[in-house]
Motif scaffolding. Structure first.
Motif, PDB file in Angstrom:
ATOM      1  N   LEU A 146     -14.979  -0.487   9.609  1.00  0.00           N
ATOM      2  CA  LEU A 146     -15.787   0.700   8.999  1.00  0.00           C
ATOM      3  C   LEU A 146     -15.613   1.874   9.950  1.00  0.00           C
ATOM      4  CD1 LEU A 146     -17.816   1.363   6.886  1.00  0.00           C
ATOM      5  CD2 LEU A 146     -19.614   1.102   8.514  1.00  0.00           C
ATOM      6  N   ASN A 147     -15.466   1.747  11.248  1.00  0.00           N
ATOM      7  CA  ASN A 147     -15.531   2.774  12.099  1.00  0.00           C
ATOM      8  C   ASN A 147     -14.025   3.538  12.135  1.00  0.00           C
ATOM      9  OD1 ASN A 147     -17.937   2.993  13.035  1.00  0.00           O
ATOM     10  ND2 ASN A 147     -17.627   1.473  14.783  1.00  0.00           N
ATOM     11  N   LEU A 205     -10.529  15.286   7.004  1.00  0.00           N
ATOM     12  CA  LEU A 205     -11.526  16.353   6.290  1.00  0.00           C
ATOM     13  C   LEU A 205     -11.566  17.591   7.289  1.00  0.00           C
ATOM     14  CD1 LEU A 205     -14.119  14.400   4.666  1.00  0.00           C
ATOM     15  CD2 LEU A 205     -12.228  15.752   3.690  1.00  0.00           C
ATOM     16  N   VAL A 206     -11.809  17.254   8.729  1.00  0.00           N
ATOM     17  CA  VAL A 206     -12.127  18.099   9.698  1.00  0.00           C
ATOM     18  C   VAL A 206     -10.626  18.885   9.817  1.00  0.00           C
ATOM     19  CG1 VAL A 206     -12.371  18.711  12.198  1.00  0.00           C
ATOM     20  CG2 VAL A 206     -13.963  17.168  10.963  1.00  0.00           C
ATOM     21  N   LEU A 208     -10.947   9.297   7.861  1.00  0.00           N
ATOM     22  CA  LEU A 208     -11.558  10.020   6.941  1.00  0.00           C
ATOM     23  C   LEU A 208     -12.108  11.144   7.507  1.00  0.00           C
ATOM     24  CD1 LEU A 208     -12.555  10.313   3.862  1.00  0.00           C
ATOM     25  CD2 LEU A 208     -14.656   9.716   4.759  1.00  0.00           C
ATOM     26  N   PHE A 209     -12.734  11.171   8.504  1.00  0.00           N
ATOM     27  CA  PHE A 209     -13.360  12.514   9.082  1.00  0.00           C
ATOM     28  C   PHE A 209     -12.020  13.243   9.808  1.00  0.00           C
ATOM     29  CE2 PHE A 209     -17.115  12.573   7.580  1.00  0.00           C
ATOM     30  CZ  PHE A 209     -18.177  11.424   7.964  1.00  0.00           C
ATOM     31  N   VAL A 248      -8.803  19.587   7.335  1.00  0.00           N
ATOM     32  CA  VAL A 248      -8.488  20.532   6.136  1.00  0.00           C
ATOM     33  C   VAL A 248      -9.653  21.732   6.489  1.00  0.00           C
ATOM     34  CG1 VAL A 248      -8.964  20.711   3.740  1.00  0.00           C
ATOM     35  CG2 VAL A 248      -8.016  18.894   4.513  1.00  0.00           C
ATOM     36  N   LEU A 249     -10.604  21.332   6.789  1.00  0.00           N
ATOM     37  CA  LEU A 249     -11.891  22.521   7.068  1.00  0.00           C
ATOM     38  C   LEU A 249     -11.564  23.279   8.150  1.00  0.00           C
ATOM     39  CD1 LEU A 249     -14.711  20.063   6.673  1.00  0.00           C
ATOM     40  CD2 LEU A 249     -14.042  21.922   4.887  1.00  0.00           C
ATOM     41  N   ILE A 250     -10.966  23.043   9.248  1.00  0.00           N
ATOM     42  CA  ILE A 250     -10.880  23.838  10.353  1.00  0.00           C
ATOM     43  C   ILE A 250      -9.498  24.647  10.193  1.00  0.00           C
ATOM     44  CG2 ILE A 250     -10.498  23.865  12.867  1.00  0.00           C
ATOM     45  CD1 ILE A 250     -12.347  21.911  13.328  1.00  0.00           C
ATOM     46  N   PHE A 309     -12.056   3.414   9.537  1.00  0.00           N
ATOM     47  CA  PHE A 309     -12.298   4.209   8.444  1.00  0.00           C
ATOM     48  C   PHE A 309     -12.976   5.407   8.339  1.00  0.00           C
ATOM     49  CE2 PHE A 309     -12.281   5.018   3.992  1.00  0.00           C
ATOM     50  CZ  PHE A 309     -13.356   5.396   3.458  1.00  0.00           C
ATOM     51  N   LEU A 310     -13.779   5.550   9.093  1.00  0.00           N
ATOM     52  CA  LEU A 310     -14.777   6.680   9.047  1.00  0.00           C
ATOM     53  C   LEU A 310     -13.920   7.546  10.054  1.00  0.00           C
ATOM     54  CD1 LEU A 310     -18.212   5.889   9.593  1.00  0.00           C
ATOM     55  CD2 LEU A 310     -17.326   6.910   7.787  1.00  0.00           C
TER      56      LEU A 310
END
Lengths: 410, 336
Positions: free
Chosen positions: B42-43, B53-54, B49-50, B56-58, B45-46
């Protein structure tokens, strides 16, 4: 020589004295009785008068009609102090009774006294709170709205003395639907984008907000990163960055419709692999929209995060004691508790995608107003049509969802 | 059963295990722990994912920073994409002068801070009124609140401008000064609506506060009522101090939106009073002095330096403010 009074005479004298006394006392008694009778008569007369006045609904007279005290004083000059005092006390009592009757008559005339109910004071308080907004609305929004409605029914031309309105009736609206070739396709395009956006943005931001609510290292940085779109997707920055060719090409300008650099290669690769164009189109469209969705979900993530903060962790603790898994905890605790915020977010997403600066319909409206053709009347008509459509969509969507919302303390 | 165990316990007797039913019950009540490898997966995967996303956003921020540090030589050099080979800070002072940063900053701060404070107070007040009181026209007025959110600004901008040009409520100003006053080129058209709760996106804030106050337990208010608080006191002493979560959101959002707003300041303010956002939009003409000849290798880094200066206060405000997203606010004061 003094005559000696005979004992008979003494007794006679005494008898006479006694008689006189008796008569005197009897006279007192009689007088008392008479006074009492008089008083009673007066009382009854007064009571009758009061009743009359109550019936006629006339304020009882203030004239000193009959003063029993004066009568008493006149009738008897009391040799007997006690009797006099008793009479005075009676007189006072009589006065009180009369006053009480007067007051009762007055009260009977007045309407029955009501106390302010709790509901009424709640209503007044609620109105005090809310009418602040209503005053502002009337002053700053209602008048321009009404004027804009006026504009939409007329042709606006600027003269030297100001704006001149020429009444056109429904012409502008007819033009919008019938003769304008661009408006309806733009509208349909915007509506379809919006429909997809609402669902994807809300679900995505809920997912991210729940993930961001857990504790992990670097959480602050990631939260800051997700708020960046709100800061950057703004009028000023976007217009500066998108007027720049190099930024557009590398995808920094973001926004709707800007293709990611990589999807071009990805698309050709998929085409070569599968040789099936519609599916590839659909897939790359979805990928582009992911970029869009990520950019548009900044505010929603913030709202969801603040909503998630307000769920008290004791709910989760007691659930885990009962043996609840994380999946169940989400669907049974988190999801119902933030359903009010879900409604807020849906409303905000609808509003946001409709009033977005890059929105093509709005661009068109603005162009007709201030751009090449200064046709403000037509632009007002267009924006009123647009406004009516959004309002209908919003009412439908919110009406559908808010039935299912769960308020814990309602 | 325990008595039996205590009383009759001869040495050497085997301890009997649980019966099948007892064992089954115990299994049901055990709190299940996820196995270790699941947590690790799970960690990971997170993390992936993050990171994605980060990135793309930054991306835009990194782009702004790197472009603003490039010198002219770097712009022409096609091998530098992210890290400039000859970084120069000279773009920043140029941008500083071009947009007259200090004056713009002062104007923007005045508008943004005033409207934020006013909006927070007013929207919370109005939201509480919608949440907790029942009166006949409540739903109608709330529908109006939401409708003010939807109105496209282009619809009402011209009539609003006319209204502010000859501003005269109920003839007060005519009585005082003998004519309506001209409020264009002042801060009043931008600040005054927020005082009444009809400012920029105020409807959203009112809605947010309403949803929050609806979710607050009624026992708090009833406790206040028993102790003799009227509705205003209950609001001031009990409800408002508890509303930290929506208040932080509203403050952040309102500040950012007012800082970034271009449409309204552009309409009402002129030259010296202009906000930073409006100056930024006109930065190209400010840099080149309104001449047609544009040297792109000079203009672009300076433009991006201007963008960097523009968003710097916002980022600072956000980093400071997001500490207040305290997790798990326990509702104090409710027992049982």
């Amino acid at each position: 020589m003094e005559e000696k009074k005979t004992p008979n005479q003494d007794t006679a004298d005494a008898a006479v004295n006694a008689e006189t006394k008796q008569t005197k006392s009897s006279k007192d008694d009689q007088v008392k009785m008479a006074v009492k009778a008089q008083k009673e008569e007066k009382k009854s007369a007064k009571a009758k008068k009061a009743e009359k006045q109550a019936v006629e609904k006339v304020v009882p007279n203030t004239e000193k009609s009959v003063d029993p005290k004066a009568q008493v004083q006149k009738a008897v000059k009391p040799a007997d102090k006690k009797a006099a005092q008793a009479q005075k006390a009676q007189a006072k009592a009589a006065k009180k009774a009369v006053r009480a009757q007067k007051a009762a008559a007055k009260a009977a005339n007045r309407r029955p006294k009501k106390f302010r109910s709790l509901q009424k004071s709640q209503r007044v308080a609620g109105r005090c709170f809310v009418y602040v907004w209503f005053v502002g609305f009337l002053l700053f929004v209602a008048r321009p709205l009404v004027q804009s409605l006026q504009f939409s029914f007329s042709r606006v031309s600027t003269t030297r003395t100001g704006l001149e309105l020429q009444f056109l009736g429904w012409d502008n609206y007819q033009k919008a639907f019938v003769s304008d070739a661009e408006f309806i396709p733009l509208l349909i395009d915007t509506l379809s984008i919006m429909a997809m956006d609402i669902v994807m943005v809300v679900f995505f931001s809920l997912f991210i907000a729940v993930l961001l609510n857990r504790k992990f290292r670097g959480r602050g940085l990631v939260r800051a990163a997700f708020f960046l779109p709100v800061i950057i997707m703004s009028g000023a920055l976007m217009s500066v960055m998108s007027s720049d060719m190099s930024a557009q090409f590398s995808g920094a300008a973001g926004g709707s419709g800007m293709p990611l650099l990589r999807t071009v290669d990805f698309k050709t690769m998929l085409l070569q692999m599968t040789n099936y164009n519609p599916m590839v189109e659909y897939f790359t469209n979805a990928m582009d929209r992911i970029y869009d969705v990520i950019w548009k979900s900044g505010v929603q993530i913030l709202l969801f995060l603040s909503g998630l903060q307000s769920i008290s962790p004791s709910l989760y603790e007691s659930a885990s004691i009962e043996g609840c898994t994380a999946w169940e905890a989400f669907w049974k605790i988190t999801f119902p508790m933030i359903s009010p915020i879900i409604i807020v977010n849906v409303v905000y997403t609808v509003v946001d995608s409709f009033t977005d600066i890059n929105n093509k319909t709005l661009e068109y409206i603005q162009d007709t107003a201030f751009g090449t053709t200064l046709d403000y009347g037509y632009s007002s008509a267009l924006s009123w049509i647009y406004f009516a459509i959004i309002a209908v969509v919003l009412v439908i969507v919110v009406g559908l969802i808010s039935r299912k919302a769960f308020y814990m303390n309602d | 059963m325990s008595q039996k165990a205590i009383s009759a316990k001869p040495a050497g007797l085997k301890k009997k295990g649980p019966t099948f039913n007892q064992w089954l019950n115990r299994q049901k009540h055990k709190v299940k722990q996820a196995p270790f490898w699941k947590n690790v997966l799970l960690n990971i995967f997170l993390l992936i994912l993050f990171t994605g996303l980060v990135y793309v956003l930054i991306y835009p921020v990194i782009y702004i920073v790197s472009t603003s540090l490039k010198s002219q030589a770097d712009m022409l050099d096609s091998t530098t994409v992210w890290v400039p080979k000859h970084p120069s800070l000279s773009n920043y002072p140029a941008a500083f002068e071009a947009i007259d940063y200090l004056a713009g900053l002062k104007n923007t701060l005045i508008i943004a801070v005033t409207t934020t404070v006013l909006q927070t107070i007013t929207c919370s007040f109005i939201g509480y009124g919608f949440a907790r009181f029942k009166f006949k026209e409540k739903n109608l007025i709330f529908a109006l609140v939401i409708l003010t959110l939807i109105i496209p600004v282009q619809t009402i901008v011209l009539p609003q401008y006319l209204q502010y040009r000859t501003f005269d409520i109920f003839g007060i100003f005519t009585a005082i000064t003998g004519g309506p006053i001209n409020l264009v080129n002042t801060f009043v058209p931008l600040i005054l609506p927020s005082f009444f709760g009809v400012g920029l996106k105020s409807g959203l804030f009112i809605y947010l506060f309403r949803q929050f106050y609806r979710g607050m337990p009624k026992e708090l208010e009833e406790a206040g009522y028993i102790d003799g608080c009227g509705p205003f006191r209950t609001y001031m002493r009990i409800m408002w101090p508890n509303a930290t979560a929506p208040m932080v959101s509203v403050i952040l959002l309102s500040f950012v939106w007012h800082w970034n707003d271009v449409f309204e300041p552009d309409m009402y303010l002129e030259s010296a009073n202009r906000t930073l956002a409006v100056r930024l939009v006109n930065i190209t003409s400010a840099i080149t002095g309104s001449s047609e000849v544009t040297n792109l290798t000079y203009v672009i880094p300076t433009k991006y330096a201007g963008c960097g200066l523009f968003i710097l206060p916002l980022i600072i405000v956000y980093l400071v403010g997001q500490r207040y997203f305290v997790e798990g606010m326990e509702r104090a004061g409710i027992v049982g």
